[in-house]
Design an enzyme around this catalytic site. Structure first.
Site, PDB file in Angstrom:
ATOM      1  CD  GLU A 111      -2.926  -1.231   0.017  1.00 30.86           C
ATOM      2  OE1 GLU A 111      -2.747  -0.288  -0.799  1.00 30.86           O
ATOM      3  OE2 GLU A 111      -3.819  -1.828   0.105  1.00 30.86           O
ATOM      4  CG  HIS A 142      -0.576   0.244  -4.116  1.00 25.34           C
ATOM      5  ND1 HIS A 142      -1.664  -0.473  -3.507  1.00 25.34           N
ATOM      6  CD2 HIS A 142       0.129  -0.706  -4.842  1.00 25.34           C
ATOM      7  CE1 HIS A 142      -1.475  -1.952  -4.080  1.00 25.34           C
ATOM      8  NE2 HIS A 142      -0.237  -1.951  -4.685  1.00 25.34           N
ATOM      9  CE1 TYR A 170      -2.332   5.305  -7.276  1.00 25.40           C
ATOM     10  CE2 TYR A 170      -2.605   5.205  -5.048  1.00 25.40           C
ATOM     11  CZ  TYR A 170      -3.027   4.778  -6.125  1.00 25.40           C
ATOM     12  OH  TYR A 170      -3.458   3.547  -5.815  1.00 25.40           O
ATOM     13  CD  GLU A 193      -6.971  -3.907   0.250  1.00 30.19           C
ATOM     14  OE1 GLU A 193      -5.947  -3.560  -0.654  1.00 30.19           O
ATOM     15  OE2 GLU A 193      -7.026  -4.461   1.025  1.00 30.19           O
ATOM     16  CD  GLU A 206      -5.212  -2.387  -3.699  1.00 36.58           C
ATOM     17  OE1 GLU A 206      -5.373  -3.127  -2.693  1.00 36.58           O
ATOM     18  OE2 GLU A 206      -4.829  -1.204  -3.622  1.00 36.58           O
TER      19      GLU A 206
END
Length: 344
Positions: A117, A120, A124, A184, A218
């Protein structure tokens, strides 16, 4: 019954836990001596998915972003803002859950999940730093504070998480896992579809590559949490109730309502490729999958088929990495009718 935090070590207890929560375990991780047979294969799959954002070349996307329509650019930024918030919350939530899991193998899996996570969320920033100025990036990461539609759907999830955090019991843990599966396994999916739709029109393919990597992670996270949910109900049979089944169904229905409202708000009919009716059918199909993974019947019996046939290749968890690095149109030999994407 209040959940007890896991002991740092216990020399009087076995390696394999006696219960998923409030049990006994030495807290020493020996993959050949764990309680759950599915834990080690899942661990290997999660490791096989390892990636970092730096593997993705953003050069083409940087050139293309300014050529997207105004609606596409706005949707792109708001969806990234949504994902950034959700993965930030998810990192902390997964660590809180790990504190109460007795079995060391599940704690190990949760540690890998938490790390993923973080990756992830960092991805971004990596994408946005390639596309927009720093001030715009900061604004996107703050969308969750001011956008009313975004706030509404986020608060739906966070309220369930906070109830578990403030009152950790088997019941609040089980219900928080339902919210996790929504986060998720449903909340990302209209956004994923947006990026995949761009990619199939040869737009922002590098970003879609990153989204595919996140999507694969995910899917395994949902598998982990739904397994924990079912094991939790086995150890705590009082949770196998009509009330819990009703909670799962009602929560998934509300989640679909929020997700459709979000889709129509940021995408709707402004962007070519996916209609509101198609997205509704697709999301209800996904909700059925999540209900089955949690151990319950379909919520929307009329939506057992994935209407977005083209999306299969982009969601395929077995997609080869080399296809993405080459940044070419996706051609996957492994996509087939038995991979779970088309029918329930």
């Amino acid at each position: 019954m209040t959940l007890q935090t896991r002991k740092l070590y216990d020399p009087t207890a076995p390696n394999a836990s006696t219960a998923i929560v409030n049990g006994q375990s030495s807290n020493v991780l020996n993959w050949d001596d764990v309680r759950f047979s599915w834990a080690y294969p899942l661990y290997k799959n999660m490791l096989a998915n390892f990636w970092t954002p730096f593997e993705i070349n953003m050069t083409h996307d940087t050139k293309q972003f300014t050529r997207l329509t105004e609606s596409e650019q706005e949707a792109f930024k708001k969806i990234i803002g949504l994902l950034a918030f959700l993965d930030s919350v998810q990192t902390d939530y997964s660590l809180k859950v790990a504190n109460y899991l007795t079995d060391s193998s599940l704690v190990a899996l949760m540690s890998v999940l938490s790390f993923q996570e973080v990756v992830h969320n960092q991805s971004y920033s990596y994408v946005l730093s390639s596309l927009v100025p720093k001030a715009t990036q900061d604004e996107i990461f703050d969308y969750w504070k001011s956008d009313p539609v975004l706030k509404e759907r986020n608060e739906f999830i966070v309220a369930g998480y906070e109830q578990f955090a403030s009152d950790p019991t088997p019941e609040t843990l089980a219900k928080s896992i339902v919210y996790d599966v929504i986060l998720e396994g449903i909340n990302f999916y209209s956004g994923f579809a947006f990026f995949y739709n761009l990619a199939r029109h040869q737009k922002m393919v590098s970003t879609s590559t990153m989204i595919n990597y996140i999507n694969r992670d995910e899917q395994l996270h949902v598998y982990l949490f739904t397994n924990i949910f079912k094991e939790l109900l086995i150890d705590n049979p009082e949770l196998q109730s009509e009330e819990m089944e009703g909670f799962v169904r009602d929560s998934l229905v509300r989640a679909i309502e929020f997700e459709l409202k979000w889709f129509n708000y940021i995408i709707g009919e402004q962007i070519e490729g996916v209609t509101s009716e198609e997205m509704e059918s697709y999301l209800k199909f996904i909700a059925n999958k999540r209900a089955k993974q949690l151990g319950y019947d379909h919520i929307y019996p009329e939506h057992r088929t994935n209407c977005l046939k083209w999306i299969r290749a982009y969601e395929d968890i077995n997609a080869a990495k080399s296809d993405f690095f080459e940044q070419k149109s996706r051609q996957y030999a492994k996509v087939s009718s038995d991979n779970g994407f088309d029918e329930l």
